[in-house]
Enzyme design. Structure first.
Site, PDB file in Angstrom:
ATOM      1  N   ASP A 212       0.825  -1.199   0.000  1.00 23.28           N
ATOM      2  CA  ASP A 212       0.000   0.000   0.000  1.00 23.28           C
ATOM      3  C   ASP A 212       0.867   1.260   0.000  1.00 23.28           C
ATOM      4  O   ASP A 212       2.079   1.190   0.209  1.00 23.28           O
ATOM      5  CB  ASP A 212      -0.872  -0.043   1.271  1.00 23.28           C
ATOM      6  CG  ASP A 212      -2.343   0.114   0.939  1.00 23.28           C
ATOM      7  OD1 ASP A 212      -2.648   0.758  -0.079  1.00 23.28           O
ATOM      8  OD2 ASP A 212      -3.168  -0.399   1.715  1.00 23.28           O
TER       9      ASP A 212
ATOM     10  N   ASP B  71     -10.257   2.745  -3.728  1.00 21.83           N
ATOM     11  CA  ASP B  71     -10.926   1.510  -3.294  1.00 21.83           C
ATOM     12  C   ASP B  71     -12.304   1.396  -3.948  1.00 21.83           C
ATOM     13  O   ASP B  71     -13.050   2.369  -4.027  1.00 21.83           O
ATOM     14  CB  ASP B  71     -11.081   1.492  -1.770  1.00 21.83           C
ATOM     15  CG  ASP B  71      -9.745   1.248  -1.075  1.00 21.83           C
ATOM     16  OD1 ASP B  71      -8.713   1.171  -1.776  1.00 21.83           O
ATOM     17  OD2 ASP B  71      -9.738   1.140   0.159  1.00 21.83           O
TER      18      ASP B  71
END
Ligand code: GLA
Length: 518
Positions: free
Chosen positions: A163, A218
């Site tokens: 990430d 997302d």
């Protein structure tokens, strides 16, 4: 309805526009990621975030999901990478190494990997390139890249999602390159999944150092599937089709197929769009409680075959016709092609596809297989018309022949062989791994790579669609201790001659006492 041609220069314009934006960097060392033989087709698997978020993730949940992956038939449809996301480690020890979170993972992170490998699945783990992960639950890899990639390798991870939270001030290209180099130095083959949500335009540079990169934010907040938001991911990802290919994929995020709130038509459409875009097929729903319809969607092998096609082309929108989008540009390994007709309107609509608009001679006779109704029409000349319900698709495989070959989809009964040598006198021990091709072409016998330790030999025995790797161990002269070997094997797709993603498994040997030479 008005037909509007979508200019395929989109991706080129996007690249030109973005080209000046990333900061100057040194060229990345080592290989183009595709040269390592990993992810030559889009990775398939399951990841927890879409449905669970951080809190309920623990060893029991992941094991239950693993069992459901196997029981539902998803493993046998090609889904392989599975594992936890946030919360596997909350701290570092005095030596700087990550400390597994034993409250959530009481058997430890290596044991979870062994559980996954023993069921013919691959172990996916998660971290962050910055100081902490996105939820801030876990320390990130900043200033610990090598140590952390070593820990992930010791836990036997096959896939690491990295990430980009809490990474202020870091140079994105340099940081992910350092992580790639650290993964190589750690010595275990690993799929490098970059997760900067499109920040830093990874499609322009990450193919050298990674296998897939998120192109979007997302797809949903945990537990809340959102169709409109998912469609924004689709159209952002669609523009980048020029940048995907074997070993390097655009990733529009985990799928929301099978999450509450989506209709069967929406599940089918989302899955077809992911297959058409050669996206990684990472399921994000709760596999323990999904409907039969969701299972059938996720395991439609003919649709999966489009995603897993060895040419690795990412399809794109060729034209729109009212609320209908016609997707193409996805030539397949046997010369056939996939076309997707997607109705985003509120009413049923018809679309006409003329052969010349998808690059086929108008006089050619073609067969058309609908991958959801599983019906074949043909021979048809000139083109065809299809009716599509709202939010639904017609997913079509168009070929000169009425045989629609499936590319290889390789599954295994295990990716780990574990043996114990207990006797002082030498013994021969054997253990097997069986891999099966769920596709339709006959695969040649896998070629095992050289470099096995002297105590191990591997023979591959073919039996129809399955091949068994018979591992033979000669214990003579081995000292007490733990030994392991990574067995890698290569193959080619026989119709196209293209290499297939490298197969590998681990062989673990425990020698309980010193073994004599004779
Ligand atoms: C980011 C990623 C998600 C998930 C979470 C975990 O938001 O994009 O997919 O991994 O972090 O915190």
């Amino acid at each position: 309805m008005k037909k509007i041609l979508v200019i395929p220069l989109g991706a080129l314009l996007v690249s030109t526009f973005f080209l000046s934006r990333p900061q100057a960097q040194e060229p990345a060392p080592i290989v183009h990621a595709a040269d390592d033989g990993l992810a030559l087709t889009p990775p398939m698997g399951w990841y927890p975030w879409n449905v669970f978020g951080e809190e309920p993730q623990n060893e029991r949940l992941i094991k239950e999901i693993v069992d459901a992956l196997v029981a539902s038939g998803m493993r046998d449809a090609g889904y392989a990478y599975v594992g936890p996301d946030e919360g596997i480690c909350f701290s570092r020890g005095a030596d700087g190494r990550l400390t597994p979170n034993l409250e959530r993972y009481p058997s430890g992170l290596r044991a979870l990997g062994d559980y996954i490998h023993a069921r013919g699945l691959k172990y996916a783990l998660y971290t962050d390139a910055g100081t902490r992960t996105c939820s801030t639950a876990m320390p990130g890899t900043k200033d610990h890249e090598l140590e952390d990639m070593r820990s992930f390798a010791e836990w036997r991870s096959d896939y690491i999602k990295i990430d980009w939270c809490n990474a202020e001030g870091l140079d994105i290209v340099r940081t992910y390159t350092t992580l790639h180099d650290a993964q190589h130095a750690a010595g275990r083959p690993v799929v490098h999944s970059l997760c900067s949500w499109g920040e830093g335009f990874p499609w322009l540079w990450a193919a050298r150092i990674g296998h897939m990169w998120r192109t979007t934010a997302d797809i949903c907040a945990p537990g809340r599937a959102d169709w409109a938001r998912a469609m924004r991911m689709v159209f952002a990802n669609e523009r980048l089709s020029a940048h995907a290919g074997p070993g390097h994929w655009n990733d529009p995020d985990m799928m929301i197929v099978g999450m509450p709130g989506l209709s069967d038509a929406q599940n089918r459409s989302l899955f077809s769009l992911w297959c058409m875009m050669a996206s990684p097929l990472i399921a994000g729903n709760d596999l323990r409680s999904m409907t039969m319809a969701a299972v059938e969607t996720l395991t439609n092998l003919e649709a999966i075959g489009i995603d897993q096609d060895p040419l690795g082309l990412q399809g794109r929108i060729l034209w729109t016709d009212g609320n209908i989008g016609i997707w193409g540009g996805k030539r397949l390994f046997d010369g056939s092609q996939a076309v997707l007709v997607f109705n985003q309107g509120r009413y049923p609509a018809d679309a006409r596809i003329d052969w010349q608009d998808i690059g086929i001679d108008p006089k050619a006779a073609c067969y058309v297989r609908n991958l959801w109704t599983r019906q074949t029409q043909g021979p048809l000349t000139g083109g065809l018309s299809v009716g599509v319900a709202p939010d639904d698709v017609a997913f079509l495989h168009i070929s000169a022949s009425d045989v629609f070959p499936l590319p290889p989809i390789i599954t295994a009964d295990s990716y780990r062989v574990s043996l114990r040598a207990e006797n002082r006198a030498p013994r021969i021990l054997t253990g097997a791994v069986t891999v099966t091709n769920r596709g339709s072409a006959e695969l040649p016998v896998w070629t095992v790579r050289a470099g096995l330790p002297a105590w191990l030999s591997v023979k591959v025995v073919k039996n129809g669609r399955s091949q068994t790797f018979v591992n033979t161990i000669t214990t003579a002269g081995l000292k007490k201790g733990f030994y392991h070997a990574l067995v890698r094997a290569d193959n080619v797709e026989p119709v196209s001659g293209l290499p297939m993603s490298s197969l590998y498994y681990v062989l673990d040997l425990e020698v309980v006492r010193d073994v004599s030479r004779k």
